[in-house]
Design a protein around this motif. Structure first.
Motif, PDB file in Angstrom:
ATOM      1  N   MET A   1       0.797  -1.371  -0.066  1.00  0.00           N
ATOM      2  CA  MET A   1      -0.069  -0.039   0.175  1.00  0.00           C
ATOM      3  C   MET A   1       0.929   1.405  -0.246  1.00  0.00           C
ATOM      4  O   MET A   1       1.796   1.399   0.718  1.00  0.00           O
ATOM      5  CB  MET A   1      -0.729  -0.196   1.159  1.00  0.00           C
ATOM      6  N   LEU A   2       0.366   2.164  -0.768  1.00  0.00           N
ATOM      7  CA  LEU A   2       1.355   3.485  -0.771  1.00  0.00           C
ATOM      8  C   LEU A   2       0.694   4.517  -0.042  1.00  0.00           C
ATOM      9  O   LEU A   2      -0.579   4.516   0.390  1.00  0.00           O
ATOM     10  CB  LEU A   2       1.308   3.987  -2.233  1.00  0.00           C
ATOM     11  N   GLY A   3       1.115   5.549   0.308  1.00  0.00           N
ATOM     12  CA  GLY A   3       0.899   6.467   1.186  1.00  0.00           C
ATOM     13  C   GLY A   3       0.520   7.683   0.596  1.00  0.00           C
ATOM     14  O   GLY A   3       0.589   8.843   1.437  1.00  0.00           O
ATOM     15  N   ARG A   4       0.146   7.645  -0.552  1.00  0.00           N
ATOM     16  CA  ARG A   4      -0.286   8.946  -1.249  1.00  0.00           C
ATOM     17  C   ARG A   4      -1.903   9.016  -1.617  1.00  0.00           C
ATOM     18  O   ARG A   4      -2.599   7.991  -1.754  1.00  0.00           O
ATOM     19  CB  ARG A   4       0.450   9.088  -2.545  1.00  0.00           C
ATOM     20  N   SER A   5      -2.279  10.152  -1.435  1.00  0.00           N
ATOM     21  CA  SER A   5      -3.816  10.347  -1.812  1.00  0.00           C
ATOM     22  C   SER A   5      -4.096  11.388  -2.721  1.00  0.00           C
ATOM     23  O   SER A   5      -5.098  11.617  -2.919  1.00  0.00           O
ATOM     24  CB  SER A   5      -4.454  10.781  -0.632  1.00  0.00           C
ATOM     25  N   ILE A   6      -3.011  11.869  -3.416  1.00  0.00           N
ATOM     26  CA  ILE A   6      -3.379  12.728  -4.845  1.00  0.00           C
ATOM     27  C   ILE A   6      -2.584  12.080  -6.083  1.00  0.00           C
ATOM     28  O   ILE A   6      -1.730  11.377  -5.783  1.00  0.00           O
ATOM     29  CB  ILE A   6      -2.517  14.016  -4.574  1.00  0.00           C
ATOM     30  N   SER A  26      -3.992   0.276  -2.768  1.00  0.00           N
ATOM     31  CA  SER A  26      -3.713  -1.019  -2.141  1.00  0.00           C
ATOM     32  C   SER A  26      -4.010  -2.007  -3.231  1.00  0.00           C
ATOM     33  O   SER A  26      -4.909  -1.986  -4.189  1.00  0.00           O
ATOM     34  CB  SER A  26      -4.554  -1.274  -1.121  1.00  0.00           C
ATOM     35  N   LEU A  27      -3.144  -3.209  -3.325  1.00  0.00           N
ATOM     36  CA  LEU A  27      -3.359  -4.343  -4.191  1.00  0.00           C
ATOM     37  C   LEU A  27      -4.319  -5.391  -3.438  1.00  0.00           C
ATOM     38  O   LEU A  27      -4.693  -6.116  -4.010  1.00  0.00           O
ATOM     39  CB  LEU A  27      -2.071  -4.989  -4.477  1.00  0.00           C
ATOM     40  N   HIS A  28      -4.445  -4.949  -2.086  1.00  0.00           N
ATOM     41  CA  HIS A  28      -5.257  -5.825  -1.313  1.00  0.00           C
ATOM     42  C   HIS A  28      -6.229  -5.117  -0.467  1.00  0.00           C
ATOM     43  O   HIS A  28      -6.268  -5.151   0.610  1.00  0.00           O
ATOM     44  CB  HIS A  28      -4.280  -6.844  -0.170  1.00  0.00           C
ATOM     45  N   LYS A  29      -7.095  -4.401  -1.105  1.00  0.00           N
ATOM     46  CA  LYS A  29      -8.208  -3.631  -0.444  1.00  0.00           C
ATOM     47  C   LYS A  29      -8.978  -4.630   0.444  1.00  0.00           C
ATOM     48  O   LYS A  29      -9.345  -5.542   0.270  1.00  0.00           O
ATOM     49  CB  LYS A  29      -9.180  -3.070  -1.470  1.00  0.00           C
ATOM     50  N   GLU A  31     -12.508  -3.803   3.473  1.00  0.00           N
ATOM     51  CA  GLU A  31     -13.319  -2.903   3.852  1.00  0.00           C
ATOM     52  C   GLU A  31     -12.987  -2.045   5.108  1.00  0.00           C
ATOM     53  O   GLU A  31     -12.441  -2.567   5.942  1.00  0.00           O
ATOM     54  CB  GLU A  31     -14.696  -3.611   4.346  1.00  0.00           C
ATOM     55  N   GLY A  32     -13.101  -0.739   4.933  1.00  0.00           N
ATOM     56  CA  GLY A  32     -12.896   0.211   5.987  1.00  0.00           C
ATOM     57  C   GLY A  32     -11.438   0.800   5.905  1.00  0.00           C
ATOM     58  O   GLY A  32     -11.010   1.415   6.976  1.00  0.00           O
ATOM     59  N   ASP A  33     -10.416   0.302   5.009  1.00  0.00           N
ATOM     60  CA  ASP A  33      -8.906   0.588   5.207  1.00  0.00           C
ATOM     61  C   ASP A  33      -8.805   1.691   4.530  1.00  0.00           C
ATOM     62  O   ASP A  33      -7.764   2.368   4.445  1.00  0.00           O
ATOM     63  CB  ASP A  33      -8.173  -0.669   4.705  1.00  0.00           C
ATOM     64  N   GLU A  34      -9.677   2.632   3.746  1.00  0.00           N
ATOM     65  CA  GLU A  34      -9.739   3.926   3.578  1.00  0.00           C
ATOM     66  C   GLU A  34      -8.620   3.744   2.356  1.00  0.00           C
ATOM     67  O   GLU A  34      -8.015   4.911   2.009  1.00  0.00           O
ATOM     68  CB  GLU A  34      -9.397   4.875   4.385  1.00  0.00           C
ATOM     69  N   THR A  35      -8.083   2.719   1.615  1.00  0.00           N
ATOM     70  CA  THR A  35      -7.409   2.586   0.442  1.00  0.00           C
ATOM     71  C   THR A  35      -8.192   2.511  -0.740  1.00  0.00           C
ATOM     72  O   THR A  35      -9.404   2.222  -0.804  1.00  0.00           O
ATOM     73  CB  THR A  35      -6.534   1.366   0.490  1.00  0.00           C
ATOM     74  N   THR A  36      -7.469   2.928  -1.899  1.00  0.00           N
ATOM     75  CA  THR A  36      -8.163   2.876  -3.179  1.00  0.00           C
ATOM     76  C   THR A  36      -7.693   1.888  -3.772  1.00  0.00           C
ATOM     77  O   THR A  36      -6.611   1.469  -3.767  1.00  0.00           O
ATOM     78  CB  THR A  36      -7.864   4.230  -4.048  1.00  0.00           C
ATOM     79  N   PRO A  37      -8.638   0.713  -4.188  1.00  0.00           N
ATOM     80  CA  PRO A  37      -7.993  -0.441  -4.981  1.00  0.00           C
ATOM     81  C   PRO A  37      -7.324  -0.170  -6.297  1.00  0.00           C
ATOM     82  O   PRO A  37      -7.848   0.643  -7.143  1.00  0.00           O
ATOM     83  CB  PRO A  37      -9.306  -1.161  -5.127  1.00  0.00           C
ATOM     84  N   ALA A  38      -6.100  -0.791  -6.517  1.00  0.00           N
ATOM     85  CA  ALA A  38      -5.191  -0.750  -7.651  1.00  0.00           C
ATOM     86  C   ALA A  38      -6.158  -1.424  -8.604  1.00  0.00           C
ATOM     87  O   ALA A  38      -6.937  -2.787  -8.238  1.00  0.00           O
ATOM     88  CB  ALA A  38      -4.007  -1.136  -7.441  1.00  0.00           C
ATOM     89  N   GLY A  39      -5.859  -1.148 -10.010  1.00  0.00           N
ATOM     90  CA  GLY A  39      -6.415  -1.935 -10.961  1.00  0.00           C
ATOM     91  C   GLY A  39      -7.137  -1.190 -12.105  1.00  0.00           C
ATOM     92  O   GLY A  39      -7.502   0.223 -11.997  1.00  0.00           O
ATOM     93  N   LEU A  40      -7.587  -1.956 -13.068  1.00  0.00           N
ATOM     94  CA  LEU A  40      -8.220  -1.153 -14.171  1.00  0.00           C
ATOM     95  C   LEU A  40      -9.935  -1.450 -13.572  1.00  0.00           C
ATOM     96  O   LEU A  40     -10.273  -2.521 -13.619  1.00  0.00           O
ATOM     97  CB  LEU A  40      -8.235  -1.850 -15.548  1.00  0.00           C
TER      98      LEU A  40
END
Length: 163
Positions: A1-6, A26-29, A31-40
Protein backbone atom coordinates in the motif's frame (compact mmCIF):
# COMPACT_ATOMS: atom_id res chain seq x y z
CA UNK A 1 0.00 0.00 0.00
CA UNK A 2 1.27 3.44 -0.86
CA UNK A 3 0.87 6.47 1.36
CA UNK A 4 -0.31 8.96 -1.24
CA UNK A 5 -3.76 10.39 -1.79
CA UNK A 6 -3.20 12.73 -4.77
CA UNK A 7 -2.96 11.38 -8.29
CA UNK A 8 -4.01 12.00 -11.88
CA UNK A 9 -6.24 10.30 -14.42
CA UNK A 10 -4.99 10.34 -18.00
CA UNK A 11 -7.37 10.50 -20.92
CA UNK A 12 -5.52 10.91 -24.19
CA UNK A 13 -3.11 13.81 -23.78
CA UNK A 14 -5.06 15.34 -20.88
CA UNK A 15 -4.24 14.64 -17.23
CA UNK A 16 -6.98 15.26 -14.68
CA UNK A 17 -5.94 15.70 -11.03
CA UNK A 18 -7.67 13.28 -8.68
CA UNK A 19 -7.89 12.48 -5.00
CA UNK A 20 -7.57 8.93 -3.72
CA UNK A 21 -8.16 7.14 -0.46
CA UNK A 22 -6.59 8.44 2.75
CA UNK A 23 -4.67 5.14 3.03
CA UNK A 24 -3.21 5.41 -0.48
CA UNK A 25 -3.49 2.66 -3.08
CA UNK A 26 -3.70 -1.04 -2.27
CA UNK A 27 -3.41 -4.30 -4.17
CA UNK A 28 -5.29 -5.95 -1.29
CA UNK A 29 -8.21 -3.64 -0.47
CA UNK A 30 -10.17 -4.47 2.70
CA UNK A 31 -13.43 -2.95 3.92
CA UNK A 32 -12.78 0.18 5.99
CA UNK A 33 -9.04 0.50 5.26
CA UNK A 34 -9.55 3.79 3.36
CA UNK A 35 -7.38 2.64 0.46
CA UNK A 36 -8.24 2.93 -3.21
CA UNK A 37 -8.04 -0.44 -4.93
CA UNK A 38 -5.37 -0.73 -7.63
CA UNK A 39 -6.41 -2.01 -11.03
CA UNK A 40 -8.43 -1.27 -14.13
CA UNK A 41 -12.01 -0.50 -13.10
CA UNK A 42 -14.81 -0.23 -15.65
CA UNK A 43 -17.54 2.33 -15.07
CA UNK A 44 -20.84 0.47 -14.58
CA UNK A 45 -23.30 3.38 -14.55
CA UNK A 46 -23.65 7.03 -13.62
CA UNK A 47 -25.75 8.26 -10.69
CA UNK A 48 -26.66 11.92 -10.27
CA UNK A 49 -28.80 14.38 -8.32
CA UNK A 50 -31.31 15.79 -10.77
CA UNK A 51 -32.37 18.44 -8.25
CA UNK A 52 -28.83 19.91 -8.37
CA UNK A 53 -27.61 19.05 -11.87
CA UNK A 54 -30.85 19.37 -13.79
CA UNK A 55 -30.63 17.32 -16.98
CA UNK A 56 -28.91 13.94 -16.95
CA UNK A 57 -25.16 14.15 -17.55
CA UNK A 58 -24.01 13.82 -21.14
CA UNK A 59 -22.43 10.37 -21.40
CA UNK A 60 -22.77 6.98 -23.07
CA UNK A 61 -23.16 5.04 -19.81
CA UNK A 62 -26.51 4.14 -18.26
CA UNK A 63 -27.66 7.07 -16.09
CA UNK A 64 -29.93 7.00 -13.06
CA UNK A 65 -31.07 9.85 -10.82
CA UNK A 66 -30.68 9.27 -7.10
CA UNK A 67 -33.29 10.07 -4.47
CA UNK A 68 -33.24 10.77 -0.71
CA UNK A 69 -33.93 7.11 0.05
CA UNK A 70 -30.94 5.73 -1.88
CA UNK A 71 -28.00 4.12 -0.12
CA UNK A 72 -25.19 1.60 -0.58
CA UNK A 73 -24.66 -1.33 1.79
CA UNK A 74 -21.16 -1.57 3.29
CA UNK A 75 -22.08 -4.13 5.96
CA UNK A 76 -19.85 -7.20 5.45
CA UNK A 77 -22.34 -9.38 7.35
CA UNK A 78 -25.35 -8.38 5.26
CA UNK A 79 -26.68 -10.14 2.14
CA UNK A 80 -26.80 -6.75 0.36
CA UNK A 81 -23.06 -6.11 0.82
CA UNK A 82 -21.69 -3.81 -1.90
CA UNK A 83 -25.09 -3.31 -3.47
CA UNK A 84 -27.40 -0.30 -3.80
CA UNK A 85 -30.18 -0.31 -1.21
CA UNK A 86 -33.29 1.65 -0.31
CA UNK A 87 -33.32 3.42 3.05
CA UNK A 88 -34.11 2.76 5.77
CA UNK A 89 -31.99 -0.38 5.59
CA UNK A 90 -31.23 -2.85 8.38
CA UNK A 91 -27.52 -3.18 7.51
CA UNK A 92 -24.75 -0.61 7.83
CA UNK A 93 -24.87 1.63 4.78
CA UNK A 94 -23.80 4.85 3.19
CA UNK A 95 -26.31 7.50 2.12
CA UNK A 96 -26.01 8.50 -1.54
CA UNK A 97 -28.13 11.65 -1.08
CA UNK A 98 -25.55 13.90 0.58
CA UNK A 99 -25.56 17.57 1.55
CA UNK A 100 -21.87 18.11 0.69
CA UNK A 101 -22.24 17.59 -3.09
CA UNK A 102 -19.70 14.75 -3.33
CA UNK A 103 -22.26 12.40 -4.86
CA UNK A 104 -24.07 14.96 -7.00
CA UNK A 105 -22.47 13.15 -9.94
CA UNK A 106 -20.74 9.80 -9.64
CA UNK A 107 -19.86 6.67 -11.56
CA UNK A 108 -20.12 3.25 -9.96
CA UNK A 109 -16.83 1.42 -10.49
CA UNK A 110 -16.72 -2.28 -11.32
CA UNK A 111 -14.91 -3.29 -8.17
CA UNK A 112 -15.77 -6.32 -6.02
CA UNK A 113 -19.26 -6.54 -7.47
CA UNK A 114 -19.51 -9.59 -9.72
CA UNK A 115 -20.22 -11.13 -7.26
CA UNK A 116 -19.23 -9.15 -4.16
CA UNK A 117 -16.77 -10.88 -1.86
CA UNK A 118 -17.42 -9.91 1.76
CA UNK A 119 -14.74 -7.74 3.27
CA UNK A 120 -12.91 -6.81 0.05
CA UNK A 121 -14.32 -3.28 -0.12
CA UNK A 122 -17.57 -1.64 -1.12
CA UNK A 123 -19.00 1.59 -2.49
CA UNK A 124 -16.02 2.39 -4.71
CA UNK A 125 -17.02 5.31 -6.92
CA UNK A 126 -15.59 7.99 -9.18
CA UNK A 127 -17.17 11.08 -7.63
CA UNK A 128 -16.83 14.80 -7.01
CA UNK A 129 -13.81 15.85 -4.92
CA UNK A 130 -14.01 18.10 -1.90
CA UNK A 131 -12.91 21.67 -2.62
CA UNK A 132 -9.91 21.24 -0.29
CA UNK A 133 -8.91 17.98 -2.05
CA UNK A 134 -9.26 16.00 1.17
CA UNK A 135 -8.62 12.26 0.70
CA UNK A 136 -11.54 9.93 0.11
CA UNK A 137 -12.48 6.81 2.07
CA UNK A 138 -11.28 4.68 -0.88
CA UNK A 139 -12.90 6.20 -3.95
CA UNK A 140 -11.39 8.28 -6.75
CA UNK A 141 -12.57 11.91 -6.80
CA UNK A 142 -12.16 14.75 -9.30
CA UNK A 143 -13.63 18.24 -9.67
CA UNK A 144 -17.20 18.43 -10.95
CA UNK A 145 -16.14 20.09 -14.24
CA UNK A 146 -13.48 17.40 -14.79
CA UNK A 147 -15.97 14.63 -13.98
CA UNK A 148 -18.48 16.06 -16.46
CA UNK A 149 -15.73 16.28 -19.10
CA UNK A 150 -14.48 12.74 -18.48
CA UNK A 151 -17.98 11.31 -18.80
CA UNK A 152 -18.66 13.31 -21.98
CA UNK A 153 -15.50 11.97 -23.61
CA UNK A 154 -16.81 8.42 -23.41
CA UNK A 155 -14.68 7.30 -20.49
CA UNK A 156 -15.39 3.60 -19.90
CA UNK A 157 -12.77 2.70 -17.28
CA UNK A 158 -10.15 4.18 -15.01
CA UNK A 159 -6.82 2.65 -14.09
CA UNK A 160 -5.37 3.02 -10.63
CA UNK A 161 -1.74 1.90 -10.88
CA UNK A 162 -0.29 0.06 -7.89
CA UNK A 163 2.45 2.60 -7.49
Amino acid sequence: MLGRSIGALSFGPRRVPCVLGAGGISLHKQEGDETTPAGLHRLRRVLYRADRLGAPPDCSLPREPIAPGDGWCDDVTHRDYNRPVRLPHDGRHERLWRNDGLYDLMAVLAYNDDPPQRGLGSAIFLHVAQADEAPTAGCVAVSLPDLRWLLQTGLEAIEVPPG
